[in-house]
Write a protein that holds these residues in place. Structure first.
Motif, PDB file in Angstrom:
ATOM      1  N   GLU A 173      33.567  27.722  28.233  1.00 17.57           N
ATOM      2  CA  GLU A 173      34.050  27.292  26.834  1.00 17.57           C
ATOM      3  C   GLU A 173      34.522  28.380  25.924  1.00 17.57           C
ATOM      4  O   GLU A 173      35.289  28.281  25.012  1.00 17.57           O
ATOM      5  N   LEU A 185      37.958  29.274  26.579  1.00 17.84           N
ATOM      6  CA  LEU A 185      38.820  28.029  26.211  1.00 17.84           C
ATOM      7  C   LEU A 185      38.897  28.449  24.504  1.00 17.84           C
ATOM      8  O   LEU A 185      40.247  28.089  23.955  1.00 17.84           O
ATOM      9  N   ALA A 186      37.810  28.907  24.023  1.00 16.67           N
ATOM     10  CA  ALA A 186      38.005  28.994  22.492  1.00 16.67           C
ATOM     11  C   ALA A 186      38.715  30.247  22.173  1.00 16.67           C
ATOM     12  O   ALA A 186      39.774  30.084  21.175  1.00 16.67           O
ATOM     13  N   TYR A 217      41.478  31.164  24.046  1.00 18.22           N
ATOM     14  CA  TYR A 217      42.759  30.498  24.258  1.00 18.22           C
ATOM     15  C   TYR A 217      43.187  29.937  23.125  1.00 18.22           C
ATOM     16  O   TYR A 217      44.413  30.120  22.795  1.00 18.22           O
ATOM     17  N   LEU A 218      42.546  29.086  22.513  1.00 17.04           N
ATOM     18  CA  LEU A 218      43.045  28.212  21.424  1.00 17.04           C
ATOM     19  C   LEU A 218      43.151  29.109  20.078  1.00 17.04           C
ATOM     20  O   LEU A 218      43.638  28.760  19.294  1.00 17.04           O
ATOM     21  N   ASP A 240      44.158  32.016  20.109  1.00 19.73           N
ATOM     22  CA  ASP A 240      45.168  32.917  20.327  1.00 19.73           C
ATOM     23  C   ASP A 240      44.798  34.365  20.449  1.00 19.73           C
ATOM     24  O   ASP A 240      45.349  35.180  20.027  1.00 19.73           O
ATOM     25  N   ARG A 252      44.730  34.203  29.507  1.00 17.15           N
ATOM     26  CA  ARG A 252      45.623  32.954  29.283  1.00 17.15           C
ATOM     27  C   ARG A 252      46.151  32.716  30.802  1.00 17.15           C
ATOM     28  O   ARG A 252      46.439  31.315  30.965  1.00 17.15           O
ATOM     29  N   LEU A 256      41.597  20.140  27.796  1.00 14.87           N
ATOM     30  CA  LEU A 256      41.821  21.260  26.877  1.00 14.87           C
ATOM     31  C   LEU A 256      42.398  20.461  25.619  1.00 14.87           C
ATOM     32  O   LEU A 256      42.363  20.748  24.470  1.00 14.87           O
ATOM     33  N   TYR A 279      39.757  19.545  23.199  1.00 12.25           N
ATOM     34  CA  TYR A 279      39.352  20.685  22.810  1.00 12.25           C
ATOM     35  C   TYR A 279      40.137  21.152  21.469  1.00 12.25           C
ATOM     36  O   TYR A 279      39.934  21.333  20.391  1.00 12.25           O
ATOM     37  N   ARG A 280      41.518  20.894  21.762  1.00 16.67           N
ATOM     38  CA  ARG A 280      42.460  21.524  20.836  1.00 16.67           C
ATOM     39  C   ARG A 280      42.324  20.424  19.527  1.00 16.67           C
ATOM     40  O   ARG A 280      42.643  20.914  18.414  1.00 16.67           O
ATOM     41  N   TRP A 305      39.519  21.327  17.850  1.00 16.54           N
ATOM     42  CA  TRP A 305      39.312  22.870  17.068  1.00 16.54           C
ATOM     43  C   TRP A 305      40.579  22.501  15.888  1.00 16.54           C
ATOM     44  O   TRP A 305      40.039  23.424  14.865  1.00 16.54           O
ATOM     45  N   ASP A 306      41.604  22.093  15.866  1.00 18.47           N
ATOM     46  CA  ASP A 306      42.460  21.970  14.604  1.00 18.47           C
ATOM     47  C   ASP A 306      41.566  21.165  13.516  1.00 18.47           C
ATOM     48  O   ASP A 306      41.937  21.636  12.519  1.00 18.47           O
TER      49      ASP A 306
END
Length: 355
Positions: free
Chosen positions: A10, A13-14, A16-17, A19, A26, A43, A46-47, A50-51
């Protein structure tokens, strides 16, 4: 599945989101995504969250991405040093002593780990949904104020609107208007006939919707006739009115009138006698008796008929102001040398014609 992508953390992934992941990280995530649609859907979930929680993350402590990366590398190293054959039953491990033993196909079924989202993310998602729902509710409430109606059957009625506009309804009419006027326009709907004395307000035009026709004013007085079986008609007493339907439009001033037809709008001279149902004032100047009878019938809401076509062309110049219908018809009969009789609820004018 390549074991280097089977346990994407996780934390990775965090990054990655956010950036902040390195190029190799990546690549790991993107390779993991390419392995299955389930990974791509995970994913995407998650996105989305996340947004929605981006605002909360700005005010919270930063993520220790280095610690997360070291933790993930440790897990990957353990996975590489472990001997996958050690997990198999002894009878399934090939040995040199049995080179000709029938080979067996061993199917690896890596354990699918159910990823649990952090509690803070779930809480933020719920809050975001509630805020959106309440915002939508209040927005709709603001845009759709409660509607009110006033209607008549065998009577007339005067109604004062929230903005101070006065409306006088004729028989068999209905007016729909909001409890409070909000926005740039003051919009009402009319079925039937009514006289409007609109409160002036240049910043908020008054709009009447009547059988597909729109009448727009700033402040004036006028009559609208919009029964279903007849064309919409507007007669202006004071001020200025705009009448429109589809691509057709005409502007009227005092003393002018318009009749809305199917494919056009016809300009006419205003007929103040059409407002007699409200004013009880009728003024005729060399008018045909048929037109006089029509005005009295509509204004007094009584059944008046001519006994023959000869007297329909008789002309009359006269004025009545707040007179009872019996007196009005008696004066007409006396002036044109006609006979007046009443049978039940029907008034008859009879004679031999006019010289």
């Amino acid at each position: 599945m390549n074991s280097s992508h089977a346990n994407i953390s996780e934390e990775l992934l965090a990054r990655y989101l956010a950036d902040t992941a390195s190029e190799s990280e990546r690549n790991d995530v993107e390779a993991w995504l390419a392995e299955s649609e389930a990974n791509a859907r995970e994913l995407a979930t998650y996105r989305l969250i996340w947004d929605h929680t981006a605002a909360m993350k700005k005010g919270s402590a930063g993520v220790d991405t280095d610690a997360a990366w070291n933790k993930m590398k440790g897990k990957m190293a353990m996975g590489k040093t472990a001997d996958p054959l050690s997990k198999l039953p002894a009878k399934e491990v090939p040995t040199p002593e049995a080179p000709n033993r029938e080979a067996k196909t061993i199917e690896f079924r890596p354990e699918i780990r159910k990823r649990r989202l952090p509690v803070t993310i779930w809480a933020a998602a719920v809050i975001a949904i509630l805020v959106t729902a309440f915002g939508w509710f209040f927005l709709i409430s603001e845009k759709t104020p409660e509607s009110r109606q006033v209607a008549t059957t065998d009577n007339t009625k005067e109604q004062l609107l929230p903005d101070g506009t006065k409306v006088f309804l004729n028989y068999n009419s209905k007016l729909t208007y909001p409890e409070n006027f909000k926005g740039d326009l003051r919009t009402v709907s009319l079925q039937g006939e009514a006289f409007f004395d609109v409160k002036p307000d240049a910043a908020h035009p008054f709009v009447i919707e009547a059988n597909g026709t729109e009448i727009r004013v700033l402040g004036t007085s006028f009559n609208v006739k919009a029964y279903h079986e007849t064309p919409v008609r507007v007669d202006v007493a004071t001020g200025k009115v705009r009448v429109s339907k589809d691509s057709h439009r005409v502007e009227l001033v005092k003393g002018q009138s318009a009749e809305v037809l199917k494919d056009s709008i016809r300009s006419l001279q205003a007929n103040m006698n059409l407002m007699g149902y409200r004013t009880q004032i009728y003024e005729f100047n060399a008018a045909d008796l048929q037109d006089v009878v029509t005005s009295i019938r509509d204004g007094y809401h009584v059944d008046v008929r001519l006994s023959n076509d000869k007297i329909a062309q008789c002309r009359l110049t006269i004025r009545f102001e707040k007179e009872p219908v019996d007196a009005t018809l008696s004066v007409i009969a006396e002036t044109l040398d006609l006979n007046l009789r009443k049978e039940g609820k029907v008034y008859w004018l009879d004679g031999n014609g006019c010289q």
